[in-house]
Design a protein around this motif. Structure first.
Motif, short mmCIF file in Angstrom:
data_model
loop_
_atom_site.label_atom_id
_atom_site.label_comp_id
_atom_site.label_asym_id
_atom_site.label_seq_id
_atom_site.Cartn_x
_atom_site.Cartn_y
_atom_site.Cartn_z
N GLU A 1 0.83 -1.21 0.00
CA GLU A 1 0.00 0.00 0.00
C GLU A 1 0.86 1.26 0.00
N LEU A 2 1.98 1.23 0.74
CA LEU A 2 2.89 2.38 0.78
C LEU A 2 3.50 2.62 -0.60
N VAL A 3 3.93 1.57 -1.28
CA VAL A 3 4.51 1.71 -2.62
C VAL A 3 3.45 2.21 -3.60
N ARG A 4 2.25 1.67 -3.51
CA ARG A 4 1.16 2.10 -4.40
C ARG A 4 0.87 3.59 -4.22
N TRP A 5 0.76 4.04 -2.96
CA TRP A 5 0.49 5.45 -2.70
C TRP A 5 1.63 6.32 -3.21
N THR A 6 2.86 5.88 -3.01
CA THR A 6 4.02 6.64 -3.47
C THR A 6 3.97 6.83 -4.98
N GLY A 7 3.53 5.79 -5.69
CA GLY A 7 3.44 5.87 -7.14
C GLY A 7 2.36 6.81 -7.64
N LEU A 8 1.45 7.23 -6.75
CA LEU A 8 0.38 8.15 -7.13
C LEU A 8 0.80 9.61 -7.03
N GLN A 9 1.98 9.86 -6.45
CA GLN A 9 2.33 11.23 -6.10
C GLN A 9 3.09 12.00 -7.16
N ALA A 10 3.44 11.38 -8.28
CA ALA A 10 4.14 12.10 -9.34
C ALA A 10 3.27 13.23 -9.87
N HIS A 11 3.90 14.24 -10.40
CA HIS A 11 3.16 15.37 -10.96
C HIS A 11 2.23 14.88 -12.06
N PRO A 12 0.97 15.32 -12.07
CA PRO A 12 -0.01 14.80 -13.04
C PRO A 12 0.37 15.04 -14.49
N ASP A 13 1.23 16.04 -14.77
CA ASP A 13 1.62 16.32 -16.15
C ASP A 13 2.84 15.50 -16.59
N LYS A 14 3.36 14.69 -15.69
CA LYS A 14 4.54 13.89 -16.01
C LYS A 14 4.18 12.42 -16.08
N ARG A 15 4.97 11.65 -16.84
CA ARG A 15 4.76 10.22 -16.87
C ARG A 15 5.33 9.62 -15.59
N PRO B 1 -2.32 9.68 2.65
CA PRO B 1 -1.19 8.76 2.86
C PRO B 1 -1.63 7.56 3.69
N PRO B 2 -1.11 6.38 3.44
CA PRO B 2 -1.48 5.21 4.23
C PRO B 2 -0.90 5.29 5.63
N GLU B 3 -1.49 4.55 6.55
CA GLU B 3 -1.01 4.53 7.93
C GLU B 3 0.46 4.11 8.00
N SER B 4 0.88 3.21 7.12
CA SER B 4 2.25 2.70 7.18
C SER B 4 3.29 3.79 6.94
N LEU B 5 2.92 4.89 6.28
CA LEU B 5 3.90 5.94 6.01
C LEU B 5 4.43 6.53 7.30
N TRP B 6 3.59 6.61 8.32
CA TRP B 6 3.99 7.28 9.56
C TRP B 6 4.99 6.45 10.37
N SER B 7 5.19 5.20 10.00
CA SER B 7 6.19 4.39 10.69
C SER B 7 7.56 4.54 10.04
N VAL B 8 7.63 5.20 8.88
CA VAL B 8 8.91 5.35 8.19
C VAL B 8 9.28 6.82 7.95
N ALA B 9 8.37 7.74 8.22
CA ALA B 9 8.66 9.16 8.03
C ALA B 9 7.74 9.98 8.92
N LYS B 10 8.17 11.22 9.19
CA LYS B 10 7.38 12.13 10.03
C LYS B 10 6.45 13.00 9.20
N HIS B 11 6.62 12.99 7.89
CA HIS B 11 5.82 13.87 7.02
C HIS B 11 5.81 13.24 5.62
N PRO B 12 4.67 13.30 4.91
CA PRO B 12 4.63 12.75 3.55
C PRO B 12 5.70 13.31 2.63
N ALA B 13 5.96 14.62 2.76
CA ALA B 13 6.97 15.24 1.90
C ALA B 13 8.36 14.68 2.18
#
Length: 284
Positions: A183-197, A207-219
């Protein structure tokens, strides 16, 4: 990929020196049988093993190679080059140059690099879903999870812990499960700029709950994943771990330290509880 590979490896040059001579010889012959034409013949394999055991200098070279990233890459790249040359009916060099290597200094570096490698086909525009991302571990994890669910349907199967890079302890990769990593990888793949491939096909979401166990902020997480090759050079990790690595190498600075200090400042910014982050995140 079509012209290169990415791999996350665990290097352990010390352990081969702790093996017995026989174990070193047997492991080597399992990988590089050489003139052994019949591996199913125990007597033939034993003769080759005894030949190695009688050569102490050769065993020292083999121990070094069994723990060497350079030798691993040679063993990986040479068969691929031979296969490609046969397909193209040509000879000569296949790989453009020597491989590049970055040390992953902490847990977050390992996870962000794993996600970066798993999203390689997406970034290249070769696919739009993780299930279509050939030759990636995340695709294998998806297929493995689907198979496990099918077998355990109705049996209350417990969620499996994340299978880590070969050789690493499961405990070193936070408390992620197989499904939470996917789920974390899938969400990460959604974050590219919409005008880019290089963006998975889906709508924007939290962001999925799992993100907070590996970082303090999505950015912070996205900066690490997207900057894996561009923001760092010899090593990837926190500012503190990078500076320790610089001292170890006799350097005063390492590329990536400034960016990590910037991420530290980002972490110091006040954040709402991540469970009520909707307004903060969706307004970006």
């Amino acid at each position: 990929m079509s012209n290169h590979v990415h791999a996350v490896l665990r290097s352990d040059p010390v352990t081969p020196w702790q093996w017995t001579d026989r174990e070193v010889a047997e492991r080597w012959l399992a990988l590089f049988p050489g003139s052994i034409s019949d591996r199913d013949d125990p007597a033939y394999v034993e003769r080759a093993t005894l030949a190695l055991l009688g050569n102490a200098e050769r065993l020292d070279v083999i121990r070094q190679r069994l723990g060497s990233i350079s030798w691993f890459m040679r063993a990986l790249n040479e068969p691929i080059a031979r296969m490609a040359n046969r397909e193209d009916d040509c000879t000569g060099r296949f790989w453009e140059g020597r491989f590049k290597c970055q040390a992953l200094l902490d847990e977050q570096a390992v996870l962000s690099c794993m996600a970066y490698v798993d999203l390689n086909p997406v970034r290249a525009g070769m696919c739009e879903t993780l299930r279509d991302a050939e030759h990636t571990s995340v695709r294998y994890r998806l297929e493995s999870a689907q198979s496990a669910i099918a077998k355990a349907l109705g049996k209350g199967k417990q969620e499996e812990a994340l299978k880590p890079v070969a050789g690493l302890d499961v405990d070193t990769l936070s408390d992620l499960t197989e499904s939470s990593y996917i789920e974390l990888v899938r969400w990460t793949g959604l974050q590219a700029h919409p005008d880019k491939r290089g963006k998975l096909s889906a709508t924007e979401e939290m962001p999925p709950e799992s993100l907070w166990s590996v970082a303090k902020h999505p950015a912070e997480w996205m900066e690490r994943v997207q900057g894996t090759e561009s923001n760092y050079y010899r090593a990837i990790g926190s500012a503190e771990s990078l500076m320790l690595k610089a001292v170890e190498l006799g350097q005063r600075w390492m590329k990536g330290v400034s960016g990590e200090f910037a991420l530290t400042k980002l972490r110091e910014q006040p954040l709402l509880c991540h469970r009520s982050l909707t307004a903060c995140w969706t307004s970006r």
